[in-house]
Design an enzyme around this catalytic site. Structure first.
Site, short mmCIF file in Angstrom:
data_model
loop_
_atom_site.label_atom_id
_atom_site.label_comp_id
_atom_site.label_asym_id
_atom_site.label_seq_id
_atom_site.Cartn_x
_atom_site.Cartn_y
_atom_site.Cartn_z
N ASN A 135 -14.62 -2.76 0.13
CA ASN A 135 -14.45 -3.87 -0.81
C ASN A 135 -13.39 -4.81 -0.22
O ASN A 135 -12.21 -4.48 -0.21
CB ASN A 135 -14.00 -3.31 -2.17
CG ASN A 135 -13.67 -4.41 -3.16
OD1 ASN A 135 -13.93 -5.59 -2.92
ND2 ASN A 135 -13.10 -4.02 -4.30
N SER B 115 -6.41 3.78 -1.96
CA SER B 115 -5.60 4.10 -0.77
C SER B 115 -6.24 5.13 0.15
O SER B 115 -5.54 5.96 0.75
CB SER B 115 -4.19 4.53 -1.18
OG SER B 115 -3.53 3.47 -1.85
N GLY C 45 -7.93 -1.94 1.35
CA GLY C 45 -7.14 -2.38 2.50
C GLY C 45 -7.65 -1.90 3.85
O GLY C 45 -7.74 -2.69 4.81
P1 13P Z 1 -7.19 0.23 -1.57
O1 13P Z 1 -8.03 1.08 -0.63
O2 13P Z 1 -6.57 -0.95 -0.91
O3 13P Z 1 -6.22 1.07 -2.34
O4 13P Z 1 -8.22 -0.38 -2.65
C1 13P Z 1 -9.12 0.45 -3.27
C2 13P Z 1 -10.06 -0.40 -4.03
O5 13P Z 1 -9.68 -1.04 -4.99
C3 13P Z 1 -11.46 -0.47 -3.58
O6 13P Z 1 -12.25 -1.12 -4.52
#
Ligand code: 13P
Length: 249
Positions: free
Chosen positions: A9, A212, A234
């Site tokens: 995403n 994460s 991320g």
């Molecule tokens: P992170 O991997 O940056 O924590 O985001 C997770 C997320 O919201 C995927 O939709």
């Protein structure tokens, strides 16, 4: 059918040239995998992403859509518009949509209905906030998010639903749910679906974990029996990290 899926995403990141270069890197470096790989660039770059990924296994999906068919809804995107550029799958219910854009379970139920009416597949996100977990209310919250947005669906519709459990306290914070916490919740989700429908259906639903996920923790999380993959924020923005996560599954 229960599937292994790694979905990136991209959120509100990556302009056109960054999108082109990340897709180029992914095409060159992504490891072979039995898992399905999806990326969700921003709306304005979906068309270009499809052009670049023609004949490639990476699936391009959308981050959101509106529940209305068309009309005076300035700034919104309809299911038909997404389909017209090739989108078959849409993320709905992301916690950032819920928190910053007022998307309630009721709105999400309408979005789910519209997406399904258009024959689209849905990656449906949900998850508790930190206070819910601290007050030991996380199972209740997750149970009611599922019930309110999805349990009105007939059993047959579930073949087009992928779930993504994303505890809000683990998103973008560097703090992940432990593999045990993820497994515990995924097991609860499957049990809740089995109670509302039946066990066979519950066993067929793919449940992704998000929050994460990084190359360093992906293998352990994906190793849990009720975790069928990940929704990655991320770490999906760097081809090497995303590739390592795909490899981990
Ligand atoms: P992170 O991997 O940056 O924590 O985001 C997770 C997320 O919201 C995927 O939709």
């Amino acid at each position: 059918m229960r599937r292994k899926i790694v979905a990136g995403n991209w959120k509100m990141n990556m302009d056109l040239s960054q999108t082109e270069s990340l897709i180029d890197d992914l095409m060159k470096t992504l490891p072979e995998s039995d898992a399905e790989v999806m990326i969700a660039p921003t709306f304005v770059n979906l068309y270009r992403a499809f052009e670049l990924l023609k004949n490639n296994k990476i699936e391009v999906i959308a981050q959101n859509m509106h529940f209305e068919e068309s009309g005076a809804f300035t700034g919104e995107i309809s299911a038909a518009m997404l389909k017209s550029v090739g989108v078959k799958t849409v993320i709905l219910g992301h916690s950032e949509r819920r928190a910053y854009f007022g998307e309630t379970d009721g709105i999400l139920a309408k979005k789910v209905d519209t997406a399904l009416k258009h024959g689209m597949e849905i990656v449906f996100c949900f998850g508790e906030e930190l206070e819910d977990r601290k007050s030991d209310n996380h199972f209740n919250v997750v149970g009611s998010q599922l019930k309110n947005a999805l349990f009105h669906l007939p059993a047959d519709a579930w073949k087009n639903i992928i779930l993504a459990y994303e505890p809000v306290w683990a998103i973008g914070t560097g703090e992940t749910a432990s593999p045990e916490q993820a497994q515990e919740m995924h097991e609860f989700i499957r049990k809740t679906i089995a109670e509302a429908y039946d066990e066979a259906l519950a066993n067929e639903v793919s449940i992704l974990y998000g929050g994460s996920v990084k190359p360093a923790n992906a293998e352990e999380i994906f190793g849990k029996p009720d975790v069928d993959g990940g929704l990655i924020g991320g770490a999906a923005l760097a081809a090497a990290d995303f590739g390592a996560i795909v490899k981990a599954i």
